[in-house]
Design a protein around this motif. Structure first.
Motif, PDB file in Angstrom:
ATOM      1  N   VAL A 105       0.842  -1.202   0.000  1.00  0.00           N
ATOM      2  CA  VAL A 105       0.000   0.000   0.000  1.00  0.00           C
ATOM      3  C   VAL A 105       0.876   1.250   0.000  1.00  0.00           C
ATOM      4  N   ARG A 106       1.937   1.242   0.798  1.00  0.00           N
ATOM      5  CA  ARG A 106       2.832   2.407   0.877  1.00  0.00           C
ATOM      6  C   ARG A 106       3.579   2.642  -0.437  1.00  0.00           C
ATOM      7  N   GLN A 107       3.744   1.594  -1.240  1.00  0.00           N
ATOM      8  CA  GLN A 107       4.354   1.790  -2.553  1.00  0.00           C
ATOM      9  C   GLN A 107       3.410   2.539  -3.479  1.00  0.00           C
ATOM     10  N   ILE A 108       2.116   2.427  -3.231  1.00  0.00           N
ATOM     11  CA  ILE A 108       1.128   3.180  -4.014  1.00  0.00           C
ATOM     12  C   ILE A 108       1.063   4.621  -3.519  1.00  0.00           C
ATOM     13  N   ASP A 109       1.024   4.787  -2.193  1.00  0.00           N
ATOM     14  CA  ASP A 109       0.936   6.126  -1.592  1.00  0.00           C
ATOM     15  C   ASP A 109       1.581   6.087  -0.213  1.00  0.00           C
ATOM     16  N   ALA A 110       2.751   6.665  -0.117  1.00  0.00           N
ATOM     17  CA  ALA A 110       3.521   6.634   1.135  1.00  0.00           C
ATOM     18  C   ALA A 110       2.870   7.435   2.257  1.00  0.00           C
ATOM     19  N   ASP A 111       1.901   8.293   1.931  1.00  0.00           N
ATOM     20  CA  ASP A 111       1.281   9.155   2.945  1.00  0.00           C
ATOM     21  C   ASP A 111       0.039   8.551   3.602  1.00  0.00           C
ATOM     22  N   ILE A 112      -0.392   7.381   3.165  1.00  0.00           N
ATOM     23  CA  ILE A 112      -1.569   6.752   3.763  1.00  0.00           C
ATOM     24  C   ILE A 112      -1.242   6.345   5.194  1.00  0.00           C
ATOM     25  N   GLN A 113      -2.150   6.658   6.110  1.00  0.00           N
ATOM     26  CA  GLN A 113      -2.007   6.225   7.492  1.00  0.00           C
ATOM     27  C   GLN A 113      -2.468   4.769   7.570  1.00  0.00           C
ATOM     28  N   ILE A 114      -1.582   3.875   8.023  1.00  0.00           N
ATOM     29  CA  ILE A 114      -1.907   2.451   8.082  1.00  0.00           C
ATOM     30  C   ILE A 114      -1.697   1.948   9.504  1.00  0.00           C
ATOM     31  N   GLU A 115      -2.742   1.340  10.035  1.00  0.00           N
ATOM     32  CA  GLU A 115      -2.635   0.667  11.321  1.00  0.00           C
ATOM     33  C   GLU A 115      -2.664  -0.838  11.043  1.00  0.00           C
ATOM     34  N   THR A 116      -1.640  -1.539  11.502  1.00  0.00           N
ATOM     35  CA  THR A 116      -1.597  -2.984  11.318  1.00  0.00           C
ATOM     36  C   THR A 116      -1.804  -3.670  12.664  1.00  0.00           C
ATOM     37  N   ILE A 117      -2.669  -4.674  12.645  1.00  0.00           N
ATOM     38  CA  ILE A 117      -2.937  -5.474  13.839  1.00  0.00           C
ATOM     39  C   ILE A 117      -2.724  -6.932  13.466  1.00  0.00           C
ATOM     40  N   ASN A 118      -1.656  -7.521  14.018  1.00  0.00           N
ATOM     41  CA  ASN A 118      -1.350  -8.922  13.745  1.00  0.00           C
ATOM     42  C   ASN A 118      -2.131  -9.785  14.741  1.00  0.00           C
ATOM     43  N   ASP A 119      -3.397 -10.027  14.418  1.00  0.00           N
ATOM     44  CA  ASP A 119      -4.296 -10.753  15.316  1.00  0.00           C
ATOM     45  C   ASP A 119      -5.569 -11.048  14.534  1.00  0.00           C
ATOM     46  N   ARG A 120      -6.407 -11.880  15.086  1.00  0.00           N
ATOM     47  CA  ARG A 120      -7.760 -12.033  14.573  1.00  0.00           C
ATOM     48  C   ARG A 120      -8.551 -10.806  15.015  1.00  0.00           C
ATOM     49  N   PHE A 121      -9.659 -10.505  14.348  1.00  0.00           N
ATOM     50  CA  PHE A 121     -10.489  -9.404  14.826  1.00  0.00           C
ATOM     51  C   PHE A 121     -11.036  -9.773  16.196  1.00  0.00           C
ATOM     52  N   ARG A 122     -10.998  -8.829  17.084  1.00  0.00           N
ATOM     53  CA  ARG A 122     -11.554  -9.007  18.423  1.00  0.00           C
ATOM     54  C   ARG A 122     -12.406  -7.783  18.738  1.00  0.00           C
ATOM     55  N   PRO A 123     -13.456  -7.942  19.515  1.00  0.00           N
ATOM     56  CA  PRO A 123     -14.329  -6.807  19.834  1.00  0.00           C
ATOM     57  C   PRO A 123     -13.589  -5.608  20.422  1.00  0.00           C
ATOM     58  N   ARG A 124     -12.446  -5.831  21.056  1.00  0.00           N
ATOM     59  CA  ARG A 124     -11.690  -4.708  21.629  1.00  0.00           C
ATOM     60  C   ARG A 124     -11.017  -3.835  20.560  1.00  0.00           C
ATOM     61  N   HIS A 125     -10.910  -4.343  19.331  1.00  0.00           N
ATOM     62  CA  HIS A 125     -10.305  -3.555  18.255  1.00  0.00           C
ATOM     63  C   HIS A 125     -11.300  -2.487  17.800  1.00  0.00           C
ATOM     64  N   SER A 126     -10.890  -1.249  17.863  1.00  0.00           N
ATOM     65  CA  SER A 126     -11.773  -0.202  17.359  1.00  0.00           C
ATOM     66  C   SER A 126     -11.696  -0.196  15.837  1.00  0.00           C
ATOM     67  N   THR A 127     -12.791   0.195  15.215  1.00  0.00           N
ATOM     68  CA  THR A 127     -12.842   0.227  13.752  1.00  0.00           C
ATOM     69  C   THR A 127     -13.324   1.590  13.292  1.00  0.00           C
ATOM     70  N   GLY A 128     -13.183   1.832  12.032  1.00  0.00           N
ATOM     71  CA  GLY A 128     -13.668   3.069  11.443  1.00  0.00           C
ATOM     72  C   GLY A 128     -15.114   2.930  11.012  1.00  0.00           C
ATOM     73  N   GLU A 129     -15.579   3.893  10.235  1.00  0.00           N
ATOM     74  CA  GLU A 129     -16.976   3.881   9.827  1.00  0.00           C
ATOM     75  C   GLU A 129     -17.253   2.958   8.653  1.00  0.00           C
ATOM     76  N   ALA A 130     -16.199   2.446   8.014  1.00  0.00           N
ATOM     77  CA  ALA A 130     -16.362   1.499   6.907  1.00  0.00           C
ATOM     78  C   ALA A 130     -15.543   0.243   7.209  1.00  0.00           C
ATOM     79  N   ILE A 131     -16.173  -0.915   7.052  1.00  0.00           N
ATOM     80  CA  ILE A 131     -15.492  -2.189   7.285  1.00  0.00           C
ATOM     81  C   ILE A 131     -15.633  -3.059   6.043  1.00  0.00           C
ATOM     82  N   PHE A 132     -14.515  -3.618   5.628  1.00  0.00           N
ATOM     83  CA  PHE A 132     -14.487  -4.600   4.557  1.00  0.00           C
ATOM     84  C   PHE A 132     -14.169  -5.934   5.215  1.00  0.00           C
ATOM     85  N   CYS A 133     -15.153  -6.799   5.288  1.00  0.00           N
ATOM     86  CA  CYS A 133     -15.006  -8.090   5.948  1.00  0.00           C
ATOM     87  C   CYS A 133     -14.551  -9.112   4.906  1.00  0.00           C
ATOM     88  N   CYS A 134     -13.331  -9.587   5.059  1.00  0.00           N
ATOM     89  CA  CYS A 134     -12.729 -10.496   4.076  1.00  0.00           C
ATOM     90  C   CYS A 134     -12.146 -11.706   4.797  1.00  0.00           C
TER      91      CYS A 134
END
Length: 172
Positions: A54-83
């Motif tokens: 992603v950073r190779q496409i646009d180095a200015d994108i803010q990226i948060e990486t979470i190396n885990d399964r989704f858990r209810p404690r993870h906050s999310t934004g207003e749009a979710i892509f469930c994959c």
């Protein structure tokens, strides 16, 4: 995975400014042809390899990486892509996450199903598409080397997303 990586790359390409990536897995050799990772990514966390792409496409994108399964404690934004690969994981995420836009990409080989929730009709309909894990079709979404199917699924999900951000009707 396959669809999630393609979604992240396409979001970067359309200029999204902030992305959160959640995945617990590492890149395996089989992920090169089936999910679009590079040979140099093998052994790397999928969230890190995707973040680098992603950073190779646009180095200015803010990226948060979470190396885990989704858990209810993870906050999310207003749009979710469930994959995710399992219906039980999809159901757990749906029940615990709160968002204004939800796109769910389901894939098995060359079979794709995209579900979108962006209004009350979608919020009523979507739970009817969830079922018990044992009722799910057996197989892995990328078992047949279908990177092109994942790209199509991601494109359809982003199509609904761009309609939503433009206040145009979305299709459930």
């Amino acid at each position: 995975g396959a669809i999630g990586r393609q979604v992240a790359l396409q979001l970067a390409a359309i200029g999204v400014r902030s992305i959160q990536l959640i995945d617990f897995d590492s890149v395996d050799e089989t992920n090169i042809t089936t999910q679009g990772y590079l040979a140099s990514d093998v052994g790397t966390l999928k969230v890190e390899a995707t973040s680098d792409a992603v950073r190779q496409i646009d180095a200015d994108i803010q990226i948060e990486t979470i190396n885990d399964r989704f858990r209810p404690r993870h906050s999310t934004g207003e749009a979710i892509f469930c994959c995710v690969d399992s219906i039980s994981a999809r159901t757990a995420i749906w029940r615990s996450a709160s968002c204004q836009f939800w796109a769910d990409g389901r894939m098995l080989g060359e079979t794709i199903r995209i579900l979108c929730v962006a209004n009350d009709t979608g919020r009523t309909h979507y739970p009817t598409t969830l079922f018990r894990q044992e009722q799910a079709q057996q197989g892995q979404c990328t078992a047949r080397s279908t990177i092109y199917t994942a790209s199509i699924a991601a494109g359809l999900m982003l199509h609904q997303f761009t309609r939503w951000i433009r206040n145009l009707p979305t299709d459930p």
